[in-house]
Write a protein that holds these residues in place. Structure first.
Motif, PDB file in Angstrom:
ATOM      1  N   SER A 212      43.915  53.880  20.724  1.00 53.10           N
ATOM      2  CA  SER A 212      43.805  55.045  19.854  1.00 53.10           C
ATOM      3  C   SER A 212      42.588  55.836  20.293  1.00 53.10           C
ATOM      4  N   LYS A 213      42.789  57.120  20.533  1.00 51.29           N
ATOM      5  CA  LYS A 213      41.686  57.960  20.960  1.00 51.29           C
ATOM      6  C   LYS A 213      40.883  58.381  19.740  1.00 51.29           C
ATOM      7  N   LYS A 214      39.584  58.365  19.914  1.00 50.70           N
ATOM      8  CA  LYS A 214      38.712  58.796  18.836  1.00 50.70           C
ATOM      9  C   LYS A 214      38.572  60.307  18.907  1.00 50.70           C
ATOM     10  N   ALA A 215      38.599  60.941  17.763  1.00 53.32           N
ATOM     11  CA  ALA A 215      38.422  62.384  17.715  1.00 53.32           C
ATOM     12  C   ALA A 215      36.989  62.724  18.090  1.00 53.32           C
ATOM     13  N   VAL A 216      36.820  63.787  18.836  1.00 55.31           N
ATOM     14  CA  VAL A 216      35.491  64.265  19.198  1.00 55.31           C
ATOM     15  C   VAL A 216      34.973  65.094  18.028  1.00 55.31           C
TER      16      VAL A 216
ATOM     17  N   GLU B 210      40.178  66.037  22.608  1.00 51.08           N
ATOM     18  CA  GLU B 210      39.533  64.738  22.448  1.00 51.08           C
ATOM     19  C   GLU B 210      38.547  64.434  23.568  1.00 51.08           C
ATOM     20  N   ASN B 211      38.116  65.444  24.304  1.00 52.84           N
ATOM     21  CA  ASN B 211      37.228  65.207  25.434  1.00 52.84           C
ATOM     22  C   ASN B 211      35.891  65.902  25.260  1.00 52.84           C
ATOM     23  N   LYS B 212      34.871  65.288  25.845  1.00 52.94           N
ATOM     24  CA  LYS B 212      33.555  65.910  25.933  1.00 52.94           C
ATOM     25  C   LYS B 212      33.397  66.394  27.361  1.00 52.94           C
TER      26      LYS B 212
END
Length: 148
Positions: free
Chosen positions: A23-27, A125-127
């Motif tokens: 599960s990807k964490k929200a940025v 969802e990326n920095k």
């Protein structure tokens, strides 16, 4: 007994499949992420082409200041935010120059939309964060900006 065994195997299979999914964490966007120059790429559900609208926003976080271009006229004003609620932001007093322009429709829409903004969040969802969406009190998406 056979039914019970099949049930257990099916349950293990399902659980194993679910644990394999990441599960990807929200940025989470903070006020500091707003710093810099941004093109307005969406307003009130309409996609915009910054090359034709000439609308952009510049956030100077150190001064709590916003400037930019509404399409024809320059805009400027203060930014209000809360240190305790990191994604709450307001633009209470946006001013603009008063040049006469052929069509002021999109410009007026941007100014009135900025007045309705109460919060923001990162898109994706990326920095590093390259897109930010602004929302109104009814949780409707008002603006999306993209880093220049």
């Amino acid at each position: 007994m056979k039914k019970y065994l099949h049930f257990c195997l099916a349950l293990l299979f399902c659980l194993g499949g679910l644990s394999g999914c990441k599960s990807k964490k929200a940025v989470i966007a903070t006020f500091n992420d707003l710093n810099g120059e941004w093109n307005v790429i969406e307003m009130n559900g309409k996609n915009l082409d910054p090359a034709s609208t000439h609308q952009f926003l510049v956030f100077d976080i150190a001064r709590k200041y916003i400037s930019g271009n509404a399409g024809c006229n320059r805009i400027m004003g203060d930014v209000q935010y809360s240190d305790t609620q990191k994604n709450i932001v307001k633009f209470p007093k946006i001013a603009s120059t008063r040049m006469a322009c052929p069509d002021m429709t999109e410009e007026r829409e941007l100014l009135s939309t900025l007045e309705k903004v109460v919060r923001f969040e990162a898109v994706g969802e990326n920095k590093p964060i390259t897109e930010i969406a602004f929302y109104g009190t009814d949780n409707s998406k008002l603006l999306v900006i993209k880093k220049r």
